[in-house]
Design an enzyme around this catalytic site. Structure first.
Site, PDB file in Angstrom:
ATOM      1  N   LYS A   1     -10.979  -4.353  -4.189  1.00  0.00           N
ATOM      2  CA  LYS A   1     -12.104  -3.465  -4.472  1.00  0.00           C
ATOM      3  C   LYS A   1     -11.655  -2.053  -4.829  1.00  0.00           C
ATOM      4  CE  LYS A   1     -13.630  -3.940   0.267  1.00  0.00           C
ATOM      5  NZ  LYS A   1     -12.419  -3.724   1.063  1.00  0.00           N
TER       6      LYS A   1
ATOM      7  N   LYS B   1       0.826  -1.220   0.000  1.00  0.00           N
ATOM      8  CA  LYS B   1       0.000   0.000   0.000  1.00  0.00           C
ATOM      9  C   LYS B   1       0.850   1.255   0.000  1.00  0.00           C
ATOM     10  CE  LYS B   1      -4.516  -1.649   1.139  1.00  0.00           C
ATOM     11  NZ  LYS B   1      -5.724  -1.620   1.926  1.00  0.00           N
TER      12      LYS B   1
ATOM     13  N   LYS C   1      -3.789  -9.934  -6.627  1.00  0.00           N
ATOM     14  CA  LYS C   1      -5.046 -10.192  -5.925  1.00  0.00           C
ATOM     15  C   LYS C   1      -6.179  -9.277  -6.405  1.00  0.00           C
ATOM     16  CE  LYS C   1      -5.869  -7.871  -1.738  1.00  0.00           C
ATOM     17  NZ  LYS C   1      -6.683  -7.752  -0.566  1.00  0.00           N
TER      18      LYS C   1
HETATM   19  N1  AQP Z   1      -8.811 -11.206  -3.567  1.00  0.00           N
HETATM   20  C1  AQP Z   1      -9.185 -11.721  -2.411  1.00  0.00           C
HETATM   21  N2  AQP Z   1      -9.341 -13.053  -2.267  1.00  0.00           N
HETATM   22  C2  AQP Z   1      -9.732 -13.585  -1.079  1.00  0.00           C
HETATM   23  N3  AQP Z   1     -10.002 -12.843   0.016  1.00  0.00           N
HETATM   24  C3  AQP Z   1      -9.859 -11.520  -0.087  1.00  0.00           C
HETATM   25  N4  AQP Z   1     -10.040 -10.509   0.790  1.00  0.00           N
HETATM   26  C4  AQP Z   1      -9.766  -9.326   0.195  1.00  0.00           C
HETATM   27  N5  AQP Z   1      -9.400  -9.535  -1.088  1.00  0.00           N
HETATM   28  C5  AQP Z   1      -9.443 -10.894  -1.295  1.00  0.00           C
HETATM   29  C6  AQP Z   1     -10.496 -10.686   2.163  1.00  0.00           C
HETATM   30  O1  AQP Z   1     -11.621  -9.856   2.352  1.00  0.00           O
HETATM   31  C7  AQP Z   1     -11.666  -9.447   3.731  1.00  0.00           C
HETATM   32  C8  AQP Z   1     -11.934  -7.984   3.841  1.00  0.00           C
HETATM   33  O2  AQP Z   1     -10.850  -7.264   3.284  1.00  0.00           O
HETATM   34  P1  AQP Z   1     -10.648  -5.754   3.668  1.00  0.00           P
HETATM   35  O3  AQP Z   1     -11.745  -4.946   3.152  1.00  0.00           O
HETATM   36  O4  AQP Z   1     -10.432  -5.639   5.127  1.00  0.00           O
HETATM   37  O5  AQP Z   1      -9.294  -5.327   3.017  1.00  0.00           O
HETATM   38  P2  AQP Z   1      -8.380  -5.891   1.909  1.00  0.00           P
HETATM   39  O6  AQP Z   1      -7.850  -7.248   2.281  1.00  0.00           O
HETATM   40  O7  AQP Z   1      -7.330  -4.857   1.656  1.00  0.00           O
HETATM   41  O8  AQP Z   1      -9.403  -6.050   0.685  1.00  0.00           O
HETATM   42  P3  AQP Z   1      -9.423  -5.275  -0.658  1.00  0.00           P
HETATM   43  O9  AQP Z   1     -10.655  -5.691  -1.392  1.00  0.00           O
HETATM   44  O10 AQP Z   1      -8.119  -5.482  -1.380  1.00  0.00           O
HETATM   45  O11 AQP Z   1      -9.599  -3.786  -0.177  1.00  0.00           O
HETATM   46  P4  AQP Z   1      -8.750  -2.507  -0.556  1.00  0.00           P
HETATM   47  O12 AQP Z   1      -8.774  -2.493  -2.079  1.00  0.00           O
HETATM   48  O13 AQP Z   1      -9.456  -1.359   0.054  1.00  0.00           O
HETATM   49  O14 AQP Z   1      -7.373  -2.703  -0.008  1.00  0.00           O
HETATM   50  C9  AQP Z   1     -10.322  -9.854   4.347  1.00  0.00           C
HETATM   51  O15 AQP Z   1     -10.517 -11.000   5.148  1.00  0.00           O
HETATM   52  C10 AQP Z   1      -9.468 -10.169   3.161  1.00  0.00           C
HETATM   53  O16 AQP Z   1      -8.512 -11.165   3.460  1.00  0.00           O
END
Ligand code: AQP
Length: 333
Positions: free
Chosen positions: A200, A115, A197
């Protein structure tokens, strides 16, 4: 004899609409645990501001995230559900834990490195100490299990290390939490760059499917997913990352294992396979979308759920926080 249920805690950031990755890796499993465990689920808005957010949008997404969690099957009669900033004990515990976490161990966190590379103009200290706040989220409720995707495993392990260190220094206080990671779908990959990965906050909308995408959009996104030129549906993450990713999604959506999927599409091109993948997603998320649309019109209900969830959470959180405050030597009257 009645045995006490084990406790589950997990959270999700309201940084956008939940992707298929969030759903498959984490959120889908949350309602499945409600009967067997004492579950606590949280919309972690304080984590979200480690990256710049538009305030009005964050407020809206927080509300939508709560509606989506309810739509995926979280039952507030069985599970506690609330918004992180409504329970100030999270940040209060976070401060104590940060005095028991080392600079070096936080610097090794992969998500911080990723990040800070992605947001080089805003490497704020919150982004650096994010895993300590996450440790507080978990330890504040003495959670045994943390259902997360594979990307969060390192953070749960850090929470465990901090808990262990605190227990060794101040006597037994925290339960040591374990990550609970699904066997298939722990890391759903980007549809456009299948070695990365699915996220969102990805700027390329074609790289992810969100739970509110219409059937037409889902078909288009799956059809344009990057694959390879071999034309054989076979699970091989190393050499066929795109197809293997779609197979993982299809497997979770249908319950079929990889061998069955390979047989089902033997001798057929990727076109037929992609159509089946898209249909399986559309069928799975249709009931969630219907319920989500209904809930969005019932703001009063969502607010009631969150208000009550925060009250219950504060009650639980205070028990551990006052124990921690006493142990570290804060004067209490
Ligand atoms: N690609 C993924 N595959 C499986 N699990 C995933 N998670 C996120 N992306 C994947 C799981 O979703 C939960 C919530 O995630 P989060 O919102 O706390 O943050 P993150 O992991 O940083 O998810 P994003 O979608 O990638 O958000 P942004 O883009 O804002 O950083 C967690 O349990 C995560 O493991």
């Amino acid at each position: 004899m009645e045995t006490q249920k084990k406790r589950v805690f997990s959270g999700i950031q309201p940084t956008g609409t939940f992707t298929l990755g969030n759903y498959i890796g984490a959120v889908r499993n949350w309602p499945l645990l409600q009967d067997e465990y004492d579950c606590i689920y949280c919309v972690v808005d304080q984590h979200a501001i480690t990256v710049k957010q538009t305030p009005a949008e964050l407020r809206k997404k927080t509300y939508e995230s709560a509606a989506m969690l309810l739509a995926t099957g979280i039952d507030p009669k069985k599970s506690m559900m609330f918004v992180q900033s409504h329970v100030p004990q999270h940040t209060q515990l976070s401060w104590v834990l940060s005095c028991n976490a080392q600079y070096g161990e936080l610097g090794r966190m992969t998500q911080f490195k990723d990040k800070s590379a992605k947001h080089a103009d805003n490497i704020n200290t919150g982004l650096f100490t994010y895993p300590v706040l996450m440790a507080a989220d978990i330890l504040l409720y003495n959670a045994d299990l943390v259902p997360v995707g594979a990307d969060q495993k390192q953070h749960v392990e850090l929470a465990r290390n901090i808990a262990q260190r605190f227990n060794n220094t101040y006597s037994e206080t925290f339960v040591l939490p374990e990550p609970f990671i699904p066997k298939i779908g722990a890391r759903v990959m980007s549809l456009q760059e299948p070695k990365k990965k699915m996220s969102k906050s990805d700027t390329n909308e074609k790289s992810f499917i969100v739970l509110t995408d219409t059937p037409d959009v889902i078909v288009k996104k799956i059809k344009s997913a990057v694959t390879d030129s071999e034309g054989v549906v076979k699970y091989d993450v190393e050499n066929k990352a795109g197809i293997s990713n779609l197979m993982g999604i299809y497997s979770v959506m249908t319950g079929k294992d990889f061998e069955e999927i390979e047989k089902e599409f033997e001798g057929q091109g990727y076109g037929v396979f992609k159509t089946a993948v898209a249909e399986s997603i559309i069928d799975t998320i249709k009931p969630i979308q219907d319920e989500y649309a209904r809930l969005l019109n019932d703001k009063a209900y969502i607010e009631d759920v969150l208000r009550e969830g925060a009250q219950k959470a504060q009650y639980q959180a205070n028990k551990i926080l006052s124990k921690v405050y006493r142990k570290v030597g804060f004067a209490q009257f």
